[in-house]
Design a protein around this motif. Structure first.
Motif, PDB file in Angstrom:
ATOM      1  N   ALA A 114       0.811  -1.224   0.000  1.00 45.58           N
ATOM      2  CA  ALA A 114       0.000   0.000   0.000  1.00 45.58           C
ATOM      3  C   ALA A 114       0.841   1.271   0.000  1.00 45.58           C
ATOM      4  CB  ALA A 114      -0.941   0.010   1.207  1.00 45.58           C
ATOM      5  N   ARG A 115       2.131   1.152   0.353  1.00 52.68           N
ATOM      6  CA  ARG A 115       2.993   2.335   0.432  1.00 52.68           C
ATOM      7  C   ARG A 115       4.070   2.289  -0.647  1.00 52.68           C
ATOM      8  NH1 ARG A 115       3.730   1.188   6.590  1.00 52.68           N
ATOM      9  NH2 ARG A 115       1.929   2.261   7.466  1.00 52.68           N
ATOM     10  N   GLU A 116       4.391   3.482  -1.155  1.00 56.43           N
ATOM     11  CA  GLU A 116       5.457   3.625  -2.141  1.00 56.43           C
ATOM     12  C   GLU A 116       6.788   3.882  -1.444  1.00 56.43           C
ATOM     13  OE1 GLU A 116       5.294   3.264  -5.405  1.00 56.43           O
ATOM     14  OE2 GLU A 116       3.123   3.042  -5.547  1.00 56.43           O
ATOM     15  N   ALA A 117       7.873   3.648  -2.150  1.00 53.67           N
ATOM     16  CA  ALA A 117       9.211   3.863  -1.603  1.00 53.67           C
ATOM     17  C   ALA A 117       9.489   5.352  -1.412  1.00 53.67           C
ATOM     18  CB  ALA A 117      10.258   3.264  -2.531  1.00 53.67           C
ATOM     19  N   ALA A 118      10.129   5.669  -0.294  1.00 55.54           N
ATOM     20  CA  ALA A 118      10.594   7.034  -0.035  1.00 55.54           C
ATOM     21  C   ALA A 118      12.050   7.169  -0.445  1.00 55.54           C
ATOM     22  CB  ALA A 118      10.436   7.386   1.437  1.00 55.54           C
ATOM     23  N   GLY A 119      12.829   6.120  -0.245  1.00 55.68           N
ATOM     24  CA  GLY A 119      14.247   6.127  -0.555  1.00 55.68           C
ATOM     25  C   GLY A 119      14.989   5.168   0.348  1.00 55.68           C
ATOM     26  N   THR A 120      16.307   5.341   0.420  1.00 59.59           N
ATOM     27  CA  THR A 120      17.161   4.456   1.200  1.00 59.59           C
ATOM     28  C   THR A 120      17.463   5.061   2.569  1.00 59.59           C
ATOM     29  OG1 THR A 120      18.181   3.656  -0.835  1.00 59.59           O
ATOM     30  CG2 THR A 120      19.382   3.251   1.211  1.00 59.59           C
ATOM     31  N   ILE A 121      17.305   4.255   3.601  1.00 59.20           N
ATOM     32  CA  ILE A 121      17.604   4.699   4.961  1.00 59.20           C
ATOM     33  C   ILE A 121      19.119   4.791   5.112  1.00 59.20           C
ATOM     34  CG2 ILE A 121      17.396   4.112   7.417  1.00 59.20           C
ATOM     35  CD1 ILE A 121      14.923   2.327   6.497  1.00 59.20           C
ATOM     36  N   VAL A 122      19.609   5.981   5.510  1.00 54.38           N
ATOM     37  CA  VAL A 122      21.050   6.159   5.686  1.00 54.38           C
ATOM     38  C   VAL A 122      21.441   6.406   7.140  1.00 54.38           C
ATOM     39  CG1 VAL A 122      21.452   6.882   3.309  1.00 54.38           C
ATOM     40  CG2 VAL A 122      20.992   8.604   5.061  1.00 54.38           C
ATOM     41  N   ASP A 123      20.495   6.793   7.985  1.00 50.23           N
ATOM     42  CA  ASP A 123      20.789   6.986   9.399  1.00 50.23           C
ATOM     43  C   ASP A 123      19.475   7.089  10.166  1.00 50.23           C
ATOM     44  OD1 ASP A 123      22.323   7.257  11.690  1.00 50.23           O
ATOM     45  OD2 ASP A 123      22.931   9.323  11.298  1.00 50.23           O
ATOM     46  N   VAL A 124      19.551   6.804  11.461  1.00 49.21           N
ATOM     47  CA  VAL A 124      18.411   6.940  12.362  1.00 49.21           C
ATOM     48  C   VAL A 124      18.944   7.600  13.629  1.00 49.21           C
ATOM     49  CG1 VAL A 124      16.590   5.742  13.623  1.00 49.21           C
ATOM     50  CG2 VAL A 124      17.373   4.833  11.438  1.00 49.21           C
ATOM     51  N   ASP A 125      18.268   8.671  14.060  1.00 50.04           N
ATOM     52  CA  ASP A 125      18.681   9.335  15.295  1.00 50.04           C
ATOM     53  C   ASP A 125      17.466   9.552  16.190  1.00 50.04           C
ATOM     54  OD1 ASP A 125      17.400  11.695  14.347  1.00 50.04           O
ATOM     55  OD2 ASP A 125      19.281  12.491  13.539  1.00 50.04           O
ATOM     56  N   ASP A 126      17.649  10.260  17.289  1.00 47.82           N
ATOM     57  CA  ASP A 126      16.562  10.476  18.242  1.00 47.82           C
ATOM     58  C   ASP A 126      15.435  11.336  17.683  1.00 47.82           C
ATOM     59  OD1 ASP A 126      17.898   8.965  20.106  1.00 47.82           O
ATOM     60  OD2 ASP A 126      18.761  10.696  21.146  1.00 47.82           O
ATOM     61  N   VAL A 127      15.703  12.060  16.603  1.00 50.63           N
ATOM     62  CA  VAL A 127      14.710  12.974  16.031  1.00 50.63           C
ATOM     63  C   VAL A 127      13.941  12.335  14.881  1.00 50.63           C
ATOM     64  CG1 VAL A 127      14.376  15.237  14.964  1.00 50.63           C
ATOM     65  CG2 VAL A 127      16.096  14.945  16.737  1.00 50.63           C
ATOM     66  N   GLY A 128      14.585  11.459  14.113  1.00 49.79           N
ATOM     67  CA  GLY A 128      13.912  10.870  12.971  1.00 49.79           C
ATOM     68  C   GLY A 128      14.800   9.964  12.143  1.00 49.79           C
ATOM     69  N   VAL A 129      14.416   9.819  10.877  1.00 52.57           N
ATOM     70  CA  VAL A 129      15.082   8.910   9.961  1.00 52.57           C
ATOM     71  C   VAL A 129      15.654   9.715   8.785  1.00 52.57           C
ATOM     72  CG1 VAL A 129      14.776   6.893   8.464  1.00 52.57           C
ATOM     73  CG2 VAL A 129      13.415   7.125  10.552  1.00 52.57           C
ATOM     74  N   TRP A 130      16.942   9.516   8.518  1.00 60.37           N
ATOM     75  CA  TRP A 130      17.602  10.166   7.389  1.00 60.37           C
ATOM     76  C   TRP A 130      17.457   9.255   6.176  1.00 60.37           C
ATOM     77  CZ3 TRP A 130      19.595  15.026   7.523  1.00 60.37           C
ATOM     78  CH2 TRP A 130      19.714  15.619   8.793  1.00 60.37           C
ATOM     79  N   VAL A 131      16.852   9.799   5.108  1.00 58.33           N
ATOM     80  CA  VAL A 131      16.546   9.018   3.919  1.00 58.33           C
ATOM     81  C   VAL A 131      17.140   9.694   2.687  1.00 58.33           C
ATOM     82  CG1 VAL A 131      14.662   8.090   2.488  1.00 58.33           C
ATOM     83  CG2 VAL A 131      14.389   8.222   4.977  1.00 58.33           C
ATOM     84  N   ARG A 132      17.824   8.893   1.852  1.00 62.58           N
ATOM     85  CA  ARG A 132      18.307   9.390   0.567  1.00 62.58           C
ATOM     86  C   ARG A 132      17.146   9.266  -0.426  1.00 62.58           C
ATOM     87  NH1 ARG A 132      22.315   6.106  -0.357  1.00 62.58           N
ATOM     88  NH2 ARG A 132      23.735   7.315   0.953  1.00 62.58           N
ATOM     89  N   VAL A 133      16.664  10.428  -0.876  1.00 62.26           N
ATOM     90  CA  VAL A 133      15.478  10.489  -1.732  1.00 62.26           C
ATOM     91  C   VAL A 133      15.885  10.912  -3.137  1.00 62.26           C
ATOM     92  CG1 VAL A 133      13.213  11.551  -2.042  1.00 62.26           C
ATOM     93  CG2 VAL A 133      14.111  11.217   0.266  1.00 62.26           C
ATOM     94  N   GLY A 134      15.312  10.261  -4.142  1.00 55.25           N
ATOM     95  CA  GLY A 134      15.516  10.669  -5.530  1.00 55.25           C
ATOM     96  C   GLY A 134      16.626   9.982  -6.241  1.00 55.25           C
TER      97      GLY A 134
END
Length: 134
Positions: A114-134
């Motif tokens: 049901a969900r489309e790809a956002a990108g590749t997860i490159v890091d996770v911290d206390d604030v959120g998820v770093w994603v390489r998009v595009g």
């Protein structure tokens, strides 16, 4: 085949402008996707595809037809809100695909397709998820 010099246009491949779908408002910082007609919509909108980048400024086409305005989109690595419960992304997910929940949130799973790809997860911290998009 060239027989003389040619001024070949170049792009750095990080900034793009896309026509905005009719009656759509895209906020600055939103994950952006394209609809079936190739117009920009907030990622996670019904019928939208995979994320293509992040809006660099607000694009308010809420009173317009498709393509009346463009949205400036940038590809790169951005931090988004993490999903919750079974879809919470952890550091062990680095390198995997993140999936679009909405235009500001990503999840660990595609929710049975049901969900489309956002990108590749490159890091996770206390604030959120770093994603390489595009």
């Amino acid at each position: 085949m060239l027989s003389a010099d040619r001024n070949t246009p170049r792009r750095d491949g990080v900034n793009f402008a896309h026509p905005v779908a009719a009656a759509v408002l895209i906020f600055a910082g939103a994950l952006v996707a394209l609809d079936a007609a190739g117009n920009a919509v907030p990622a996670g909108t019904a019928g939208s595809g995979a994320a293509i980048g992040v809006a660099q400024a607000v694009a308010d086409n809420s009173g317009g037809a498709a393509g009346d305005i463009n949205v400036d989109v940038r590809v790169g690595t951005f931090r988004f809100d993490n999903s919750a419960a079974g879809d919470l992304i952890a550091r062990t997910d680095i390198g995997a695909t993140a999936y679009v929940v909405d235009d500001a949130t990503v999840a660990k799973t595609d929710n049975a397709g049901a969900r489309e790809a956002a990108g590749t997860i490159v890091d996770v911290d206390d604030v959120g998820v770093w994603v390489r998009v595009g």
